[in-house]
Design an enzyme around this catalytic site. Structure first.
Site, PDB file in Angstrom:
ATOM      1  N   GLY A 289      55.640  42.155  36.176  1.00 17.59           N
ATOM      2  CA  GLY A 289      55.568  42.181  37.582  1.00 17.59           C
ATOM      3  C   GLY A 289      54.830  40.847  38.369  1.00 17.59           C
TER       4      GLY A 289
ATOM      5  CD  GLN B 211      49.559  38.627  40.142  1.00 22.59           C
ATOM      6  OE1 GLN B 211      50.593  39.306  40.172  1.00 22.59           O
ATOM      7  NE2 GLN B 211      48.932  38.555  38.974  1.00 22.59           N
TER       8      GLN B 211
ATOM      9  CB  CYS C 111      46.154  41.657  35.364  1.00 21.47           C
ATOM     10  SG  CYS C 111      46.586  40.852  36.748  1.00 21.47           S
ATOM     11  CG  LEU C 112      51.086  37.900  34.356  1.00 22.22           C
ATOM     12  CD1 LEU C 112      52.366  37.402  35.103  1.00 22.22           C
ATOM     13  CD2 LEU C 112      51.287  37.191  32.945  1.00 22.22           C
TER      14      LEU C 112
ATOM     15  CG  HIS D  43      48.943  46.133  38.092  1.00 22.60           C
ATOM     16  ND1 HIS D  43      48.265  45.926  36.862  1.00 22.60           N
ATOM     17  CD2 HIS D  43      49.194  44.801  38.205  1.00 22.60           C
ATOM     18  CE1 HIS D  43      47.758  44.623  36.368  1.00 22.60           C
ATOM     19  NE2 HIS D  43      48.436  43.728  37.677  1.00 22.60           N
ATOM     20  CD  GLU D  44      52.703  43.514  39.835  1.00 19.35           C
ATOM     21  OE1 GLU D  44      51.900  42.971  40.782  1.00 19.35           O
ATOM     22  OE2 GLU D  44      52.658  43.680  38.651  1.00 19.35           O
TER      23      GLU D  44
ATOM     24  CG  HIS E  16      47.744  42.089  42.125  1.00 15.19           C
ATOM     25  ND1 HIS E  16      46.671  41.124  41.667  1.00 15.19           N
ATOM     26  CD2 HIS E  16      48.370  42.108  41.006  1.00 15.19           C
ATOM     27  CE1 HIS E  16      46.601  41.079  40.515  1.00 15.19           C
ATOM     28  NE2 HIS E  16      47.796  41.578  40.245  1.00 15.19           N
TER      29      HIS E  16
HETATM   30  O1  GNR Z   1      52.723  41.769  32.925  1.00 18.96           O
HETATM   31  C1  GNR Z   1      52.037  42.898  33.274  1.00 18.96           C
HETATM   32  N1  GNR Z   1      52.155  43.658  32.410  1.00 18.96           N
HETATM   33  C2  GNR Z   1      51.440  45.070  32.719  1.00 18.96           C
HETATM   34  C3  GNR Z   1      51.330  45.900  31.798  1.00 18.96           C
HETATM   35  C4  GNR Z   1      50.529  47.150  31.897  1.00 18.96           C
HETATM   36  C5  GNR Z   1      50.410  47.358  33.234  1.00 18.96           C
HETATM   37  C6  GNR Z   1      50.796  46.477  34.385  1.00 18.96           C
HETATM   38  C7  GNR Z   1      51.385  45.336  34.263  1.00 18.96           C
HETATM   39  S1  GNR Z   1      51.541  43.923  35.603  1.00 18.96           S
HETATM   40  C8  GNR Z   1      51.398  42.464  34.441  1.00 18.96           C
HETATM   41  C9  GNR Z   1      51.759  41.437  35.356  1.00 18.96           C
HETATM   42  C10 GNR Z   1      50.811  41.193  36.396  1.00 18.96           C
HETATM   43  O2  GNR Z   1      49.722  40.857  36.390  1.00 18.96           O
HETATM   44  N2  GNR Z   1      51.169  41.731  37.684  1.00 18.96           N
HETATM   45  O3  GNR Z   1      50.164  41.619  38.518  1.00 18.96           O
HETATM   46 NI    NI Z   2      48.416  41.804  37.938  1.00 20.45          NI
END
Ligand code: GNR
Ligand code: NI
Length: 171
Positions: free
Chosen positions: A47, A52, A95-96, A137-138, A141
């Protein structure tokens, strides 16, 4: 399409509250979503929120298809959670924007979403499992929240130190 640089903590831009897309989904928004998807696949991640890559708009891309399965890109513009289950579920997140840090976060197990898709159509959809985890999670952000903000201050500070240190070594 282009791969863009992904911001990492503690970049203050990641704390921005992103603005809704007004006036419908345009070709410029679709070009941004195309770049976001390419950036996400390159990383790789499941995601990505626009902030980001430094763009403070309420736009998310996602692909949670299993590895080696055909790609299933998803696009979310102005997403809203219209219902969340009382039942919570803990999931190990990454998270990236916080590379190589993983920890458990507890969130509602199921949510009901409303959003605009790639073409600007209104969609309502139920999410569970990784989909529910990832969209929450997104959407964090979009509010300037990163998953480490759900951890203890000790763990959060340690994560930020590790990311800074790794980047000092890369540079
Ligand atoms: O790549 C991602 N893997 C992930 C794994 C578990 C819970 C959330 C994520 S999102 C993350 C990519 C990212 O940072 N999205 O904002
Ligand atoms: Ni993230």
């Amino acid at each position: 399409m282009a791969i863009r640089r992904i911001l990492t903590v503690p970049d203050p831009l990641l704390k921005t509250v992103s603005k809704p897309v007004e006036g419908g989904v345009t070709d410029a928004h679709r070009a941004l979503m195309d770049d976001m998807l390419e950036t996400m696949y390159d990383a790789p991640g499941v995601g990505l929120a626009a902030i980001q890559i430094g763009v403070p708009l309420r736009i998310i891309v996602m692909d949670i298809a299993p590895k080696d399965a055909p790609r299933e890109p998803r696009y979310f513009v102005n997403p809203e959670i219209v219902w969340a289950s009382e039942e919570l579920k803990s999931w190990e997140e990454g998270c990236l924007s916080v590379p190589e840090i993983y920890d458990d976060v507890e969130r509602p197990a199921r949510v009901k979403l409303r959003y605009l898709d790639y073409h600007g159509a209104v969609v309502e959809e139920d999410a569970e499992g990784l989909f529910a985890v990832c969209i929450q999670h997104e959407m964090d952000h979009l509010e300037g929240v990163v998953f480490i903000d759900h951890l203890s201050r000790l763990k959060r500070d340690s994560a930020i130190r590790k990311v800074r240190k790794a980047q000092r070594i890369e540079a």
